[in-house]
Scaffold this active site. Structure first.
Site, PDB file in Angstrom:
ATOM      1  N   SER A  45      -1.378  -3.606  -5.574  1.00 41.64           N
ATOM      2  CA  SER A  45      -0.992  -4.825  -6.285  1.00 41.64           C
ATOM      3  C   SER A  45      -1.771  -6.017  -5.725  1.00 41.64           C
ATOM      4  O   SER A  45      -2.377  -5.932  -4.646  1.00 41.64           O
ATOM      5  CB  SER A  45       0.506  -5.082  -6.140  1.00 41.64           C
ATOM      6  OG  SER A  45       0.771  -5.615  -4.863  1.00 41.64           O
ATOM      7  N   LEU A  76      10.698  -4.925 -10.533  1.00 47.00           N
ATOM      8  CA  LEU A  76       9.489  -4.581 -11.287  1.00 47.00           C
ATOM      9  C   LEU A  76       8.200  -4.988 -10.578  1.00 47.00           C
ATOM     10  O   LEU A  76       7.117  -4.502 -10.931  1.00 47.00           O
ATOM     11  CB  LEU A  76       9.534  -5.208 -12.685  1.00 47.00           C
ATOM     12  CG  LEU A  76      10.749  -4.798 -13.529  1.00 47.00           C
ATOM     13  CD1 LEU A  76      10.700  -5.460 -14.899  1.00 47.00           C
ATOM     14  CD2 LEU A  76      10.806  -3.276 -13.707  1.00 47.00           C
ATOM     15  N   GLY A 119       5.427   4.231   3.296  1.00 45.53           N
ATOM     16  CA  GLY A 119       5.578   3.780   4.678  1.00 45.53           C
ATOM     17  C   GLY A 119       6.856   4.327   5.302  1.00 45.53           C
ATOM     18  O   GLY A 119       6.858   4.806   6.437  1.00 45.53           O
ATOM     19  N   ASP A 163       6.607   3.833  -4.638  1.00 45.80           N
ATOM     20  CA  ASP A 163       7.056   3.123  -3.436  1.00 45.80           C
ATOM     21  C   ASP A 163       7.647   4.109  -2.433  1.00 45.80           C
ATOM     22  O   ASP A 163       8.229   5.123  -2.825  1.00 45.80           O
ATOM     23  CB  ASP A 163       8.113   2.074  -3.840  1.00 45.80           C
ATOM     24  CG  ASP A 163       8.250   0.977  -2.797  1.00 45.80           C
ATOM     25  OD1 ASP A 163       7.461   0.969  -1.832  1.00 45.80           O
ATOM     26  OD2 ASP A 163       9.158   0.145  -2.938  1.00 45.80           O
ATOM     27  N   ARG A 176       2.053   4.676   9.168  1.00 46.82           N
ATOM     28  CA  ARG A 176       2.209   4.410   7.729  1.00 46.82           C
ATOM     29  C   ARG A 176       1.105   5.075   6.896  1.00 46.82           C
ATOM     30  O   ARG A 176       1.347   5.559   5.796  1.00 46.82           O
ATOM     31  CB  ARG A 176       2.194   2.904   7.471  1.00 46.82           C
ATOM     32  CG  ARG A 176       3.397   2.163   8.001  1.00 46.82           C
ATOM     33  CD  ARG A 176       3.258   0.670   7.760  1.00 46.82           C
ATOM     34  NE  ARG A 176       3.019   0.367   6.364  1.00 46.82           N
ATOM     35  CZ  ARG A 176       3.966   0.311   5.430  1.00 46.82           C
ATOM     36  NH1 ARG A 176       5.226   0.507   5.767  1.00 46.82           N
ATOM     37  NH2 ARG A 176       3.668   0.040   4.186  1.00 46.82           N
ATOM     38  N   LEU A 194      -4.977  13.658 -21.195  1.00 46.11           N
ATOM     39  CA  LEU A 194      -4.209  12.595 -20.535  1.00 46.11           C
ATOM     40  C   LEU A 194      -5.164  11.466 -20.163  1.00 46.11           C
ATOM     41  O   LEU A 194      -6.328  11.715 -19.867  1.00 46.11           O
ATOM     42  CB  LEU A 194      -3.573  13.142 -19.245  1.00 46.11           C
ATOM     43  CG  LEU A 194      -2.798  12.127 -18.393  1.00 46.11           C
ATOM     44  CD1 LEU A 194      -1.433  11.842 -19.015  1.00 46.11           C
ATOM     45  CD2 LEU A 194      -2.592  12.648 -16.957  1.00 46.11           C
ATOM     46  N   HIS A 208       0.628   7.251   3.093  1.00 46.85           N
ATOM     47  CA  HIS A 208      -0.284   7.019   1.966  1.00 46.85           C
ATOM     48  C   HIS A 208      -1.103   8.288   1.667  1.00 46.85           C
ATOM     49  O   HIS A 208      -1.349   8.621   0.513  1.00 46.85           O
ATOM     50  CB  HIS A 208      -1.231   5.854   2.264  1.00 46.85           C
ATOM     51  CG  HIS A 208      -0.518   4.532   2.392  1.00 46.85           C
ATOM     52  ND1 HIS A 208       0.445   4.130   1.504  1.00 46.85           N
ATOM     53  CD2 HIS A 208      -0.627   3.531   3.309  1.00 46.85           C
ATOM     54  CE1 HIS A 208       0.893   2.925   1.863  1.00 46.85           C
ATOM     55  NE2 HIS A 208       0.271   2.559   2.965  1.00 46.85           N
TER      56      HIS A 208
HETATM   57  C1  FPP Z   1       3.949   1.779  -1.611  1.00 51.39           C
HETATM   58  O1  FPP Z   1       4.463   2.324  -0.446  1.00 51.39           O
HETATM   59  C2  FPP Z   1       2.656   2.292  -1.916  1.00 51.39           C
HETATM   60  C3  FPP Z   1       1.503   1.564  -1.976  1.00 51.39           C
HETATM   61  C4  FPP Z   1       1.444   0.134  -1.703  1.00 51.39           C
HETATM   62  C5  FPP Z   1       0.224   2.172  -2.292  1.00 51.39           C
HETATM   63  C6  FPP Z   1       0.243   3.321  -3.243  1.00 51.39           C
HETATM   64  C7  FPP Z   1      -0.763   4.262  -2.775  1.00 51.39           C
HETATM   65  C8  FPP Z   1      -0.669   5.619  -2.857  1.00 51.39           C
HETATM   66  C9  FPP Z   1       0.439   6.312  -3.493  1.00 51.39           C
HETATM   67  C10 FPP Z   1      -1.702   6.465  -2.232  1.00 51.39           C
HETATM   68  C11 FPP Z   1      -3.083   6.276  -2.704  1.00 51.39           C
HETATM   69  C12 FPP Z   1      -3.246   6.308  -4.156  1.00 51.39           C
HETATM   70  C13 FPP Z   1      -4.240   6.926  -4.795  1.00 51.39           C
HETATM   71  C14 FPP Z   1      -4.355   6.772  -6.259  1.00 51.39           C
HETATM   72  C15 FPP Z   1      -5.214   7.788  -4.142  1.00 51.39           C
HETATM   73  P1  FPP Z   1       4.852   1.355   0.736  1.00 51.39           P
HETATM   74  O2  FPP Z   1       3.741   1.385   1.733  1.00 51.39           O
HETATM   75  O3  FPP Z   1       5.186  -0.006   0.206  1.00 51.39           O
HETATM   76  O4  FPP Z   1       6.115   2.064   1.289  1.00 51.39           O
HETATM   77  P2  FPP Z   1       7.353   1.379   2.031  1.00 51.39           P
HETATM   78  O5  FPP Z   1       8.041   0.510   1.021  1.00 51.39           O
HETATM   79  O6  FPP Z   1       8.185   2.551   2.438  1.00 51.39           O
HETATM   80  O7  FPP Z   1       6.801   0.613   3.183  1.00 51.39           O
END
Ligand code: FPP
Length: 227
Positions: free
Chosen positions: A59, A182, A16, A13, A26, A125, A30
């Protein structure tokens, strides 16, 4: 004997916010987050204890984000798998997924299958990406299958139907980005997981911090309901 960090699961997390703090869009967060996925996975593949690393990449709730962000995440994922397949093989890492892939584009599903097939001999792994994954949905699906099959409903028979069961129980469940929840991630497999929360935003997360969490985990007293 100290605890073994066999299975680590991470809620990644803060992408963004990381971008926002820098005046960036944002999606830049990523992008940076994907680089950290590579660094942490490579580190885990060389770690003597870690056998499974499960990462919450998308998710069932993430579809609610603006279409542009969802589309970007899909493209990022496809490009990542395409580009990183060689790294998985080099690091003897098997790539797997949990979650309902049916909502993804045929092109992305094809890439997922390609990478899964190309990396299936990896023994150092297993990296599991949770994609369109939600734990309640997974448990409900397992219960449905069990009802259709008939027979006793026990912890063992229900667990056997879970998609995530093949990767075993979670030892360390970590969430970056400061929130302490969670979010419907690996609820069954985390029944006895040790929980860790860090303020660090995912794009700033490092192998050093992971190692210090493993260190703290080793010093925790796990009782699994006993005394
Ligand atoms: C949460 O950050 C992250 C996600 C919803 C996506 C996770 C994706 C990655 C780590 C990058 C791509 C993954 C791979 C495997 C190539 P958020 O956007 O909710 O952040 P915030 O809470 O600060 O808004």
């Amino acid at each position: 004997m100290s605890n073994i960090a066999r299975h680590i699961a991470i809620i990644m997390d803060g992408n963004g916010r990381w971008a926002g703090e820098r005046g960036l869009k944002r999606i830049k967060g990523h992008e940076r987050g994907a680089e950290v996925v590579r660094t942490i996975t490579t580190y885990a593949s060389r770690h003597p204890e870690i056998e499974v690393l499960t990462l919450y990449a998308f998710s069932t709730e993430n579809w609610k984000r603006p279409k542009m962000e969802v589309d970007f995440l899909m493209r990022l994922l496809k490009n990542y798998l395409q580009k990183e397949t060689a790294t998985y093989i080099k690091n003897e890492t098997r790539f797997e997924t949990i979650g309902d892939l049916s909502r993804f584009s045929p092109a992305l599903r094809e890439q997922i299958e390609k990478t899964r097939e190309a990396t299936r001999h990896g023994e150092k792994l297993t990296q599991v990406l949770a994609l369109n994954y939600g734990s309640q949905d997974e448990i409900a699906r397992a219960a449905r299958q069990l009802c259709e099959k008939g027979g006793a409903v026990t912890v063992d028979t229900l667990e056997a139907q879970l998609e995530s069961a093949r990767f075993g129980p979670v030892d360390i469940l970590l969430r970056t980005g400061g929130e302490q929840r969670l979010s419907n991630f690996l609820l069954w497999q985390s029944a006895y997981a040790e929980l860790f929360f860090t303020q660090t935003l995912w794009p700033d997360f490092t192998p050093e911090e992971l190692e210090s969490i493993i260190d703290r985990f080793k010093r925790r007293h796990r009782r699994f309901g006993g005394i």
